[in-house]
Design a protein around this motif. Structure first.
Motif, PDB file in Angstrom:
ATOM      1  N   GLY A  68     -23.903  22.575 -24.191  1.00  0.00           N
ATOM      2  CA  GLY A  68     -23.072  21.466 -23.753  1.00  0.00           C
ATOM      3  C   GLY A  68     -21.723  21.938 -23.248  1.00  0.00           C
ATOM      4  O   GLY A  68     -21.441  23.136 -23.145  1.00  0.00           O
ATOM      5  N   SER A  69     -20.881  20.975 -22.912  1.00  0.00           N
ATOM      6  CA  SER A  69     -19.553  21.318 -22.377  1.00  0.00           C
ATOM      7  C   SER A  69     -18.698  22.033 -23.412  1.00  0.00           C
ATOM      8  O   SER A  69     -17.866  22.869 -23.056  1.00  0.00           O
ATOM      9  CB  SER A  69     -18.850  20.060 -21.872  1.00  0.00           C
ATOM     10  OG  SER A  69     -18.630  19.150 -22.938  1.00  0.00           O
ATOM     11  N   GLU A  70     -18.905  21.747 -24.694  1.00  0.00           N
ATOM     12  CA  GLU A  70     -18.144  22.457 -25.730  1.00  0.00           C
ATOM     13  C   GLU A  70     -18.519  23.937 -25.760  1.00  0.00           C
ATOM     14  O   GLU A  70     -17.687  24.804 -25.985  1.00  0.00           O
ATOM     15  CB  GLU A  70     -18.400  21.843 -27.123  1.00  0.00           C
ATOM     16  CG  GLU A  70     -17.936  20.423 -27.285  1.00  0.00           C
ATOM     17  CD  GLU A  70     -18.986  19.421 -26.817  1.00  0.00           C
ATOM     18  OE1 GLU A  70     -20.185  19.776 -26.699  1.00  0.00           O
ATOM     19  OE2 GLU A  70     -18.599  18.293 -26.536  1.00  0.00           O
ATOM     20  N   GLY A  71     -19.766  24.227 -25.529  1.00  0.00           N
ATOM     21  CA  GLY A  71     -20.229  25.616 -25.498  1.00  0.00           C
ATOM     22  C   GLY A  71     -19.616  26.391 -24.344  1.00  0.00           C
ATOM     23  O   GLY A  71     -19.193  27.536 -24.500  1.00  0.00           O
ATOM     24  N   TRP A  72     -19.579  25.767 -23.171  1.00  0.00           N
ATOM     25  CA  TRP A  72     -18.961  26.420 -22.013  1.00  0.00           C
ATOM     26  C   TRP A  72     -17.465  26.639 -22.254  1.00  0.00           C
ATOM     27  O   TRP A  72     -16.923  27.695 -21.919  1.00  0.00           O
ATOM     28  CB  TRP A  72     -19.157  25.588 -20.744  1.00  0.00           C
ATOM     29  CG  TRP A  72     -20.551  25.668 -20.218  1.00  0.00           C
ATOM     30  CD1 TRP A  72     -21.504  24.709 -20.294  1.00  0.00           C
ATOM     31  CD2 TRP A  72     -21.129  26.784 -19.550  1.00  0.00           C
ATOM     32  NE1 TRP A  72     -22.667  25.145 -19.716  1.00  0.00           N
ATOM     33  CE2 TRP A  72     -22.463  26.436 -19.239  1.00  0.00           C
ATOM     34  CE3 TRP A  72     -20.681  28.043 -19.183  1.00  0.00           C
ATOM     35  CZ2 TRP A  72     -23.333  27.284 -18.591  1.00  0.00           C
ATOM     36  CZ3 TRP A  72     -21.551  28.893 -18.530  1.00  0.00           C
ATOM     37  CH2 TRP A  72     -22.862  28.519 -18.247  1.00  0.00           C
ATOM     38  N   LEU A  73     -16.792  25.681 -22.836  1.00  0.00           N
ATOM     39  CA  LEU A  73     -15.363  25.790 -23.123  1.00  0.00           C
ATOM     40  C   LEU A  73     -15.112  26.911 -24.135  1.00  0.00           C
ATOM     41  O   LEU A  73     -14.212  27.732 -23.964  1.00  0.00           O
ATOM     42  CB  LEU A  73     -14.815  24.455 -23.648  1.00  0.00           C
ATOM     43  CG  LEU A  73     -13.329  24.403 -23.948  1.00  0.00           C
ATOM     44  CD1 LEU A  73     -12.531  24.642 -22.671  1.00  0.00           C
ATOM     45  CD2 LEU A  73     -12.963  23.064 -24.555  1.00  0.00           C
ATOM     46  N   PHE A  88     -13.337  32.341 -25.375  1.00  0.00           N
ATOM     47  CA  PHE A  88     -13.691  33.635 -25.959  1.00  0.00           C
ATOM     48  C   PHE A  88     -13.415  34.776 -24.983  1.00  0.00           C
ATOM     49  O   PHE A  88     -12.780  35.779 -25.338  1.00  0.00           O
ATOM     50  CB  PHE A  88     -15.173  33.629 -26.374  1.00  0.00           C
ATOM     51  CG  PHE A  88     -15.672  34.970 -26.801  1.00  0.00           C
ATOM     52  CD1 PHE A  88     -15.360  35.472 -28.051  1.00  0.00           C
ATOM     53  CD2 PHE A  88     -16.461  35.746 -25.946  1.00  0.00           C
ATOM     54  CE1 PHE A  88     -15.829  36.715 -28.440  1.00  0.00           C
ATOM     55  CE2 PHE A  88     -16.936  36.986 -26.329  1.00  0.00           C
ATOM     56  CZ  PHE A  88     -16.613  37.478 -27.582  1.00  0.00           C
ATOM     57  N   TRP A  89     -13.874  34.653 -23.733  1.00  0.00           N
ATOM     58  CA  TRP A  89     -13.690  35.726 -22.756  1.00  0.00           C
ATOM     59  C   TRP A  89     -12.232  35.877 -22.337  1.00  0.00           C
ATOM     60  O   TRP A  89     -11.767  36.993 -22.089  1.00  0.00           O
ATOM     61  CB  TRP A  89     -14.599  35.533 -21.543  1.00  0.00           C
ATOM     62  CG  TRP A  89     -16.016  35.880 -21.885  1.00  0.00           C
ATOM     63  CD1 TRP A  89     -17.075  35.033 -21.986  1.00  0.00           C
ATOM     64  CD2 TRP A  89     -16.503  37.174 -22.230  1.00  0.00           C
ATOM     65  NE1 TRP A  89     -18.196  35.708 -22.359  1.00  0.00           N
ATOM     66  CE2 TRP A  89     -17.881  37.050 -22.522  1.00  0.00           C
ATOM     67  CE3 TRP A  89     -15.935  38.430 -22.330  1.00  0.00           C
ATOM     68  CZ2 TRP A  89     -18.675  38.115 -22.902  1.00  0.00           C
ATOM     69  CZ3 TRP A  89     -16.731  39.508 -22.698  1.00  0.00           C
ATOM     70  CH2 TRP A  89     -18.078  39.349 -22.980  1.00  0.00           C
ATOM     71  N   ILE A  90     -11.490  34.799 -22.286  1.00  0.00           N
ATOM     72  CA  ILE A  90     -10.051  34.901 -21.995  1.00  0.00           C
ATOM     73  C   ILE A  90      -9.342  35.647 -23.124  1.00  0.00           C
ATOM     74  O   ILE A  90      -8.477  36.498 -22.885  1.00  0.00           O
ATOM     75  CB  ILE A  90      -9.450  33.506 -21.752  1.00  0.00           C
ATOM     76  CG1 ILE A  90      -9.965  32.948 -20.422  1.00  0.00           C
ATOM     77  CG2 ILE A  90      -7.925  33.557 -21.764  1.00  0.00           C
ATOM     78  CD1 ILE A  90      -9.573  31.500 -20.166  1.00  0.00           C
ATOM     79  N   ALA A  91      -9.732  35.370 -24.367  1.00  0.00           N
ATOM     80  CA  ALA A  91      -9.138  36.070 -25.509  1.00  0.00           C
ATOM     81  C   ALA A  91      -9.484  37.555 -25.478  1.00  0.00           C
ATOM     82  O   ALA A  91      -8.625  38.411 -25.734  1.00  0.00           O
ATOM     83  CB  ALA A  91      -9.615  35.431 -26.814  1.00  0.00           C
TER      84      ALA A  91
END
Length: 82
Positions: free
Chosen positions: A2-7, A12-15
């Protein structure tokens, strides 16, 4: 997913990217641009007498030229400007 998973994946990758950049900055410190560091890179200032002495010692000018150029500098040092 879902959209929460994509967010969550994006955060995660930005961190991870931020962590890699932070480690790289600490591992390879560049030139610091603070005022104190800037002063440490500037060449020391010379008086005209010191510059003339250096030129004479390096052989850039001969003794006659040195004496002729040194005389006004010596007399101006004894007489205060006023």
């Amino acid at each position: 997913m879902g959209s929460e998973g994509w967010l969550a994946t994006g955060i995660f990758w930005i961190a991870i990217l931020g962590l890699v950049v932070g480690v790289a900055v600490r591992a390879f410190p560049g030139r610091n641009n603070s005022a104190d560091d800037h002063r440490s890179y500037s060449p020391p200032r010379q008086t005209p007498e010191q510059a003339l002495d250096r030129r004479y010692s390096m052989g850039e000018i001969d003794e006659d030229t040195y004496q002729r150029m040194r005389a006004p500098l010596s007399s101006s040092a004894r007489c205060p400007a006023g």
